[in-house]
Design an enzyme around this catalytic site. Sequence first.
Site, mmCIF file in Angstrom:
data_model
loop_
_atom_site.group_PDB
_atom_site.id
_atom_site.type_symbol
_atom_site.label_atom_id
_atom_site.label_comp_id
_atom_site.label_asym_id
_atom_site.label_seq_id
_atom_site.Cartn_x
_atom_site.Cartn_y
_atom_site.Cartn_z
ATOM 1 C CG HIS A 196 -2.103 -0.697 1.313
ATOM 2 N ND1 HIS A 196 -2.568 -1.292 2.464
ATOM 3 C CD2 HIS A 196 -3.024 -0.964 0.350
ATOM 4 C CE1 HIS A 196 -3.728 -1.898 2.210
ATOM 5 N NE2 HIS A 196 -4.027 -1.713 0.930
ATOM 6 C CB CYS A 292 -3.076 0.327 8.597
ATOM 7 S SG CYS A 292 -1.524 0.153 7.792
HETATM 8 N N1 ARG Z 1 -3.777 -7.574 6.767
HETATM 9 C C1 ARG Z 1 -4.197 -6.361 6.166
HETATM 10 C C2 ARG Z 1 -4.137 -6.498 4.649
HETATM 11 O O1 ARG Z 1 -3.261 -7.150 4.147
HETATM 12 C C3 ARG Z 1 -3.368 -5.214 6.623
HETATM 13 C C4 ARG Z 1 -3.793 -3.883 6.092
HETATM 14 C C5 ARG Z 1 -2.919 -2.779 6.520
HETATM 15 N N2 ARG Z 1 -3.409 -1.531 6.090
HETATM 16 C C6 ARG Z 1 -2.731 -0.563 5.466
HETATM 17 N N3 ARG Z 1 -3.332 0.566 5.227
HETATM 18 N N4 ARG Z 1 -1.518 -0.742 5.009
HETATM 19 O O2 ARG Z 1 -4.950 -5.992 3.936
#
Ligand code: ARG
Length: 298
Positions: A196, A292
């Site tokens: 991300h 997150c």
């Molecule tokens: N386990 C989640 C996923 O893989 C973690 C998300 C983390 N969020 C973020 N904004 N990076 O989607």
Amino acid sequence: MIYRSTQDLDFTLSDVPTCPRPGRVLMTSPDHFDVTYVINPHMAGHIGTIDHDLAMAQWKALHDTFLNCGLEVHTIQGLEGLPDMVFCANQTLPFIRSTNGNQKGVVLSKMFTKERMAEVNRYAEYFSDLGFETIPLHESAQTSFEGMGDGIWHPHRYLLWGGYGFRTDESVYNQISSELDVRILLIELTDPDFYHLDTCFSVLDEDSVLIYPGAFQPAGLDLVRSFFRNVIESPENEARTLFSCNAHCPDGKYVVIQKGCTETVNALSSVGYTPVEVDTSEFLKAGGSVFCMKQMFW
Ligand code: ARG
């Protein structure tokens, strides 16, 4: 109004409408947080290893940290069967239209993985109850978009940074740009540990950003350097294992960051920020940290 490289640019930051900083923050309680599947490299080896009491204590400490930063903190309860729901940056992209009467709304995500798709409804309901406009992505599009995980507002400006490559498909930004009447600067992500945009890019204030440059393609890095006068770089070990660039600066002063990011914290302090260290170790096992675990909105 989509920009992929500095060659595309036909504006500077001063041409972009200003926008207030969001003052409200939404958090989702980790009642049902867990690692039960692996959808990013950080989750591997962590199925069944979450210490639930510790996770709750860490989440409460983060909640109180945001309160102490002067934010208005709102919470909703996590739902059973949705172990990643605590990462509430991903299901929506909140906005305030600065070109159209300050109307508030959210773009609804289309999660990339089937495991997380059902999370979006609860957030759609939450924001529409507040009177926010909710914008779904076109049904026909075979695309995915993971909210503020990949779409990040430039502080104080009606300008969006749009990450793509793992969870978000670049084509969604065409719809978002035309529906919100906003310029979008695209950033292609290429390292799966940084899946991300919010894992490698943390905006601090209008002129400053904290990044891990190794997660960017040259064109994206050039865009970042042309819009931010101060680019603070985090070392690879802190970015990759401690999510240093998943820090959150709500006000241009405090930077809430995973504890142990020594070099990053020193770099931030030396240019006048006040790092506030928190421990998100249980959430790092799921591939997420401070940024997150909250959703800023107006
Ligand atoms: N386990 C989640 C996923 O893989 C973690 C998300 C983390 N969020 C973020 N904004 N990076 O989607």
